[in-house]
Design a protein around this motif. Sequence first.
Motif, PDB file in Angstrom:
ATOM      1  N   LYS A   1       0.860  -1.173   0.082  1.00 27.89           N
ATOM      2  CA  LYS A   1      -0.277   0.187  -0.343  1.00 27.89           C
ATOM      3  C   LYS A   1       0.859   1.440  -0.307  1.00 27.89           C
ATOM      4  O   LYS A   1       0.769   1.938   1.144  1.00 27.89           O
ATOM      5  CB  LYS A   1      -0.726  -0.247   0.858  1.00 27.89           C
ATOM      6  CG  LYS A   1      -1.519  -0.936   1.730  1.00 27.89           C
ATOM      7  CD  LYS A   1      -2.488  -1.258   3.230  1.00 27.89           C
ATOM      8  CE  LYS A   1      -3.479  -2.167   2.762  1.00 27.89           C
ATOM      9  NZ  LYS A   1      -4.240  -2.547   3.939  1.00 27.89           N
TER      10      LYS A   1
ATOM     11  N   TYR B   1      -4.765   2.716  -2.201  1.00 23.89           N
ATOM     12  CA  TYR B   1      -5.657   0.969  -2.169  1.00 23.89           C
ATOM     13  C   TYR B   1      -6.851   0.021  -2.213  1.00 23.89           C
ATOM     14  O   TYR B   1      -7.357  -0.468  -3.603  1.00 23.89           O
ATOM     15  CB  TYR B   1      -4.242   0.025  -0.856  1.00 23.89           C
ATOM     16  CG  TYR B   1      -4.527  -1.120  -0.672  1.00 23.89           C
ATOM     17  CD1 TYR B   1      -3.447  -1.592  -2.006  1.00 23.89           C
ATOM     18  CD2 TYR B   1      -5.731  -1.996  -0.236  1.00 23.89           C
ATOM     19  CE1 TYR B   1      -3.693  -3.294  -1.531  1.00 23.89           C
ATOM     20  CE2 TYR B   1      -5.547  -3.527  -0.441  1.00 23.89           C
ATOM     21  CZ  TYR B   1      -4.984  -4.285  -0.885  1.00 23.89           C
ATOM     22  OH  TYR B   1      -4.570  -5.416  -1.295  1.00 23.89           O
TER      23      TYR B   1
ATOM     24  N   GLU C   1      -8.801  -1.623  -5.269  1.00 29.06           N
ATOM     25  CA  GLU C   1      -9.617  -3.093  -5.514  1.00 29.06           C
ATOM     26  C   GLU C   1     -10.499  -2.730  -5.799  1.00 29.06           C
ATOM     27  O   GLU C   1     -10.829  -3.723  -6.530  1.00 29.06           O
ATOM     28  CB  GLU C   1      -8.671  -3.400  -4.151  1.00 29.06           C
ATOM     29  CG  GLU C   1      -7.621  -3.689  -3.633  1.00 29.06           C
ATOM     30  CD  GLU C   1      -6.905  -5.637  -4.143  1.00 29.06           C
ATOM     31  OE1 GLU C   1      -7.652  -6.094  -3.686  1.00 29.06           O
ATOM     32  OE2 GLU C   1      -6.694  -5.088  -4.895  1.00 29.06           O
ATOM     33  N   LYS C   2     -11.281  -1.384  -5.312  1.00 29.29           N
ATOM     34  CA  LYS C   2     -12.316  -1.519  -5.986  1.00 29.29           C
ATOM     35  C   LYS C   2     -13.060  -1.786  -7.265  1.00 29.29           C
ATOM     36  O   LYS C   2     -14.168  -1.820  -8.054  1.00 29.29           O
ATOM     37  CB  LYS C   2     -13.708  -0.168  -4.777  1.00 29.29           C
ATOM     38  CG  LYS C   2     -14.292  -0.797  -5.670  1.00 29.29           C
ATOM     39  CD  LYS C   2     -15.787  -1.821  -5.313  1.00 29.29           C
ATOM     40  CE  LYS C   2     -15.874  -1.803  -4.190  1.00 29.29           C
ATOM     41  NZ  LYS C   2     -16.913  -3.345  -3.843  1.00 29.29           N
TER      42      LYS C   2
ATOM     43  N   GLU D   1     -11.982  -4.465  -9.112  1.00 27.24           N
ATOM     44  CA  GLU D   1     -13.247  -5.928  -8.773  1.00 27.24           C
ATOM     45  C   GLU D   1     -14.581  -5.299  -9.619  1.00 27.24           C
ATOM     46  O   GLU D   1     -15.244  -6.000 -10.558  1.00 27.24           O
ATOM     47  CB  GLU D   1     -13.670  -5.954  -7.669  1.00 27.24           C
ATOM     48  CG  GLU D   1     -15.063  -6.603  -7.035  1.00 27.24           C
ATOM     49  CD  GLU D   1     -15.263  -6.365  -5.602  1.00 27.24           C
ATOM     50  OE1 GLU D   1     -16.496  -6.172  -5.803  1.00 27.24           O
ATOM     51  OE2 GLU D   1     -14.224  -5.813  -4.645  1.00 27.24           O
TER      52      GLU D   1
ATOM     53  N   ASN E   1      -2.743  -5.813 -10.522  1.00 26.53           N
ATOM     54  CA  ASN E   1      -2.948  -4.899  -9.305  1.00 26.53           C
ATOM     55  C   ASN E   1      -0.808  -5.338  -9.847  1.00 26.53           C
ATOM     56  O   ASN E   1      -0.149  -5.557  -9.011  1.00 26.53           O
ATOM     57  CB  ASN E   1      -3.340  -5.723  -8.189  1.00 26.53           C
ATOM     58  CG  ASN E   1      -2.976  -4.384  -7.307  1.00 26.53           C
ATOM     59  OD1 ASN E   1      -2.110  -3.297  -7.993  1.00 26.53           O
ATOM     60  ND2 ASN E   1      -4.175  -3.953  -6.407  1.00 26.53           N
TER      61      ASN E   1
ATOM     62  N   GLY F   1      -0.116  -2.163  -5.655  1.00 26.10           N
ATOM     63  CA  GLY F   1      -0.674  -1.371  -5.046  1.00 26.10           C
ATOM     64  C   GLY F   1      -0.427  -0.269  -5.688  1.00 26.10           C
ATOM     65  O   GLY F   1      -1.133   1.012  -5.308  1.00 26.10           O
TER      66      GLY F   1
END
Length: 462
Positions: free
Chosen positions: A35, A42, A46-47, A50, A61, A64
Amino acid sequence: MSINEHIERMKDDIINSTVELVKIKSLEGEASEGKPFGEGPYIALEKALEISEKLGFKTKNLDGYVGYAEYGDGEEYVAALGHLDVVPEGDGWNYDPYGGEIVDGKIYGRGTTDDKGPIVAALYGVKAIMDEGLSISKKIRIIFGTNEETGSKELEYYLEREKPPVAGFTPDADYPLINGEKGITIFDLVKKFEEQKGDMILKKVYGGQAANMVPDKCEAVISCVETEEILNKLNEFVKRTGYDLKGEVCEGEIKLLCKGESAHGSTPELGFNSIMALMNFLGKITFSSNEINEYIKFMNEKIGMNLHGEDFGCYLEDEVSGKLSFNVGVINLEDSESKVILNLRYPVTKTLDDMLNPAKETLKDKGITIENFVHQEPLYYPEDHPLVKSLQEVYEEETGNRAELISIGGGTYAKEMPNILAFGPQFPGEPDTIHKPNEYITIHNLIKNTKIYANALYKLAK
């Protein structure tokens, strides 16, 4: 079905994905393993990945720092490059800055326009291309950055591991198209003082949140015997200037609070600088330290409320991009040191020396040093460049308006990533709420951006 018709069918999903990201407080924080820019950026990355995976994209990714969603095959790729990090929310909000509230057709929250909403628009634009099965000769990537507001260090990491796109845009400025970006400097002015002694001591001055924000609040603490005299001067000053400045007496000290209006540091004329407004008043007081008096005099005479560096000696202007912008973003004066963070942006046809040499001359023999100097060269693409012409054509086709070329003071990812220009999301003549309280994007413009970005990426990838 056309690209634009497909986008209309995805309208609710586009809105929901934008809200999901806006609810994440993605300010730069303390680095930790995996991170590099803290917890908030971070989680936002990730969201975003997703959401991309659920839409059917391949994702990656990069430790990070940065990530991307990809569609298509081949060696070359075109890209939309946006950022998920945000500037601090500041004060004065009518809505939760991380609530993603929808009111009267507007999504409110930090990052709705800068830059979460627009990069979601680009992502769903590619989703429409994907679902329609349109033929492309290059891959398309949506790249999610996490450090644009505080240095763009993630793109250095990206380019060490990935080759750059052959063409693309960053949805992080204005329409019709940005083909020039001013040179940007951020640096500290540092002044050391002897220990203050006497009946009138300036204990603290502190204000501002970031170099690239016009400070909306500045405070000072004065230790003095004659508090009533200071308050009388304050009342006279407020009557004369109309500044929002208040004073409060507390145990032999006066606490001052000056409120201004926040704006992006590249457009200081759209805000009101609380730091320099408070400095203006402090110049009416004679402190026990002559060093402090001389320093305040220097700040008022050589900076003052100037927006273009006139009194600092570094005023510049050109036909392509206009005047140099001068923003005092942060001040921290305490004990025996003052640090002021400046953000100066100079015209695209000028050089760093054109700006810096006269500034150094102004500081000569003042005991003020320049520290933590950061610089980005200007960016300029001529009007006949293929990328310029392609994006102009899409804008004109989708809006029916002429795509005039403009230069800006804001620095975007276009300076950090080859073959990229800034393209939207702000439409001409509409309110600019970037870096301000109650930042929003209208749902109409979110969908309109999605259509423009989809067609632009399709044109570049064909």
